[in-house]
Scaffold this active site. Structure first.
Site, PDB file in Angstrom:
ATOM      1  N   LYS A  84       0.823  -1.217   0.000  1.00 44.89           N
ATOM      2  CA  LYS A  84       0.000   0.000   0.000  1.00 44.89           C
ATOM      3  C   LYS A  84       0.852   1.260   0.000  1.00 44.89           C
ATOM      4  CE  LYS A  84      -4.346  -1.341   0.257  1.00 44.89           C
ATOM      5  NZ  LYS A  84      -5.627  -0.722  -0.036  1.00 44.89           N
ATOM      6  N   ASP A 114      -8.073   0.519   7.336  1.00 45.50           N
ATOM      7  CA  ASP A 114      -7.953  -0.549   8.322  1.00 45.50           C
ATOM      8  C   ASP A 114      -6.494  -0.690   8.716  1.00 45.50           C
ATOM      9  OD1 ASP A 114      -6.979  -1.851   5.944  1.00 45.50           O
ATOM     10  OD2 ASP A 114      -9.087  -2.170   5.473  1.00 45.50           O
TER      11      ASP A 114
HETATM   12  C1  LIG Z   1      -2.163  -6.283   2.926  1.00 46.80           C
HETATM   13  C2  LIG Z   1      -3.299  -5.996   2.024  1.00 46.80           C
HETATM   14  N1  LIG Z   1      -3.514  -6.817   0.993  1.00 46.80           N
HETATM   15  C3  LIG Z   1      -4.532  -6.607   0.134  1.00 46.80           C
HETATM   16  C4  LIG Z   1      -5.403  -5.543   0.288  1.00 46.80           C
HETATM   17  C5  LIG Z   1      -6.555  -5.397  -0.673  1.00 46.80           C
HETATM   18  O1  LIG Z   1      -6.504  -4.250  -1.465  1.00 46.80           O
HETATM   19  P1  LIG Z   1      -7.853  -3.654  -2.074  1.00 46.80           P
HETATM   20  O2  LIG Z   1      -8.662  -3.095  -0.953  1.00 46.80           O
HETATM   21  O3  LIG Z   1      -7.392  -2.625  -3.050  1.00 46.80           O
HETATM   22  O4  LIG Z   1      -8.584  -4.780  -2.735  1.00 46.80           O
HETATM   23  C6  LIG Z   1      -5.207  -4.668   1.351  1.00 46.80           C
HETATM   24  C7  LIG Z   1      -6.100  -3.526   1.549  1.00 46.80           C
HETATM   25  O5  LIG Z   1      -6.011  -2.805   2.527  1.00 46.80           O
HETATM   26  C8  LIG Z   1      -4.125  -4.897   2.246  1.00 46.80           C
HETATM   27  O6  LIG Z   1      -3.900  -4.090   3.290  1.00 46.80           O
END
Ligand SMILES: Cc1ncc(COP(=O)(O)O)c(C=O)c1O
Length: 388
Positions: A84, A114
């Site tokens: 992110k 989150d």
């Molecule tokens: C570690 C991690 N993986 C995957 C995601 C999924 O991303 P998205 O919300 O763009 O689908 C998030 C989202 O916060 C994340 O923190």
């Protein structure tokens, strides 16, 4: 080694997806080669940039009965612990550049999170010199709150779920003239989440440059779908109709993408979305993400939390000589689905996941909540060999 059995996989084919669908003007208006080039140029110039490793897991591949598994390990990305870092911070920069009339110090950015997205926005705000207010919901851990506050952001905790904190951030922004830097898009709010997703495409492109042979299968976890759409778009642009089988993976308690594929339109998941996979605990699909995934992602899946925990442990131990890896609870849904499908003959057949399959997954975070990691894996992340 025999893998533990991973129960509870749900899998559906998306009737709206077609391998022949062209990456058309609608998709190009969201994510484009020019957009990727600009994001790459910018992000590569930030201090500490380096492509994250693409780790070969031959022991795990043999145990799963496939030819190859490659794990893009995002745990070290810019010291923030997740992929992110690429999205939120890049969107903050683009926002500030779109307002040359204002000094960054006069601008306040805000968002709901989150954990990981808020950390990225707070980090970007500090780097580029603007104010930052981050909204977290009731169950975001204290460790994650502190990690955001450490970048100088004001952190506000709200009642309810992630989706409630999204609304709280939007309302506060409207009241105070702040700018929402969200990773999810909705009617009339598209530019900033598009920049977030374009930041993520840098990760996808790195992986496709690192991988020795094109993957046959790519499994990506979904929250609001931005990450999955960014990866899907890169594969679609690079490989066209010969692109790999693309599988979206979600927690079974927060399966808004799965349900949307089943319904043939974006639908929300009500309730408290009570999954351990905090980063994926989203009840509403991003509009932009859906415009990419709906025509192009052939399979949607969901798995229970215990499958993710089992895979975190497998990675920490390293299967049959594979390097040990620290993966947070939201990092492994894609890999958990790949392994669960590999064990399940009907799912294996449906996905064409045979002995020649070359699987690519994205380990999207490290131990971003170290206490929870220790509780789930049974030992601290720092004790996993090779941990940074
Ligand atoms: C570690 C991690 N993986 C995957 C995601 C999924 O991303 P998205 O919300 O763009 O689908 C998030 C989202 O916060 C994340 O923190």
């Amino acid at each position: 080694m025999t893998l533990p059995t991973l129960h509870g996989l749900r899998l559906i084919a998306n009737p709206a997806a077609s391998p022949d669908a062209l990456y058309g003007p609608r998709q190009c208006a969201i994510l484009s080669p020019a957009g990727l080039a600009a994001a790459r140029r910018e992000i590569a110039s930030w201090p500490g940039y380096a492509p994250t490793p693409l780790v070969a897991l031959p022991g795990l591949a043999a145990a799963a009965g496939v030819a190859d598994i490659r794990y893009k390990d995002e745990s070290g990305r810019f010291g923030l612990g997740s992929f992110k870092a690429l999205g939120g911070a890049y969107a903050v920069l683009r926002l500030l550049r779109s307002r040359p009339d204002r000094h960054p110090a006069e601008i306040t950015v805000c968002c709901a999170t989150d954990g990981n997205h808020g950390r990225s926005v707070a980090w970007g705000a500090r780097q580029f010199g603007c104010r930052c207010v981050i909204f977290i919901h009731a169950t975001v851990s204290e460790g994650r709150r502190a990690a955001i506050a450490a970048y100088g952001a004001e952190v506000i905790r709200t009642a309810g779920t992630y989706d409630d904190s999204v609304r709280a951030a939007a309302e506060a922004a409207a009241r105070n003239g702040w700018h929402v830097v969200s990773d999810t898009s909705y009617d009339g709010y598209r530019d900033i989440p598009r920049d977030v997703m374009q930041g993520y495409t840098v990760m996808a492109e790195e992986a496709l440059e690192q991988i020795p042979a094109p993957p046959t299968h790519v499994f990506v976890q979904g929250g609001v779908g931005g990450l999955a759409a960014a990866v899907c778009a890169q594969l679609w642009q690079r490989y066209g109709a010969r692109r790999p089988v693309f599988v979206v993976a979600e927690p079974d308690r927060a399966d808004c993408l799965f349900r949307s594929a089943a319904a043939g339109r974006r639908v929300a998941v009500p309730g408290d979305l009570n999954t351990l996979m905090a980063g994926l605990a989203c009840g509403e699909v991003s509009e932009l993400a859906w415009e990419i995934l709906e025509p192009a992602a052939p399979f949607f899946t969901a798995i229970p939390d215990d499958a993710a925990v089992a895979v975190m442990r497998l990675l920490a131990d390293g299967v049959d000589g594979d390097p040990p890896l620290v993966a947070g609870e939201s990092a492994v849904a894609g890999l958990a689905v790949a392994l669960a499908a590999a064990q399940d003959p009907p799912a294996r057949a449906k996905l064409g996941l045979g002995p020649d399959a070359r699987v690519l997954v994205f380990g999207t975070e490290g131990a971003t909540d170290p206490d929870l990691y220790e509780e789930l894996v049974g030992r601290p992340a720092a004790s996993v060999a090779g941990a940074a």
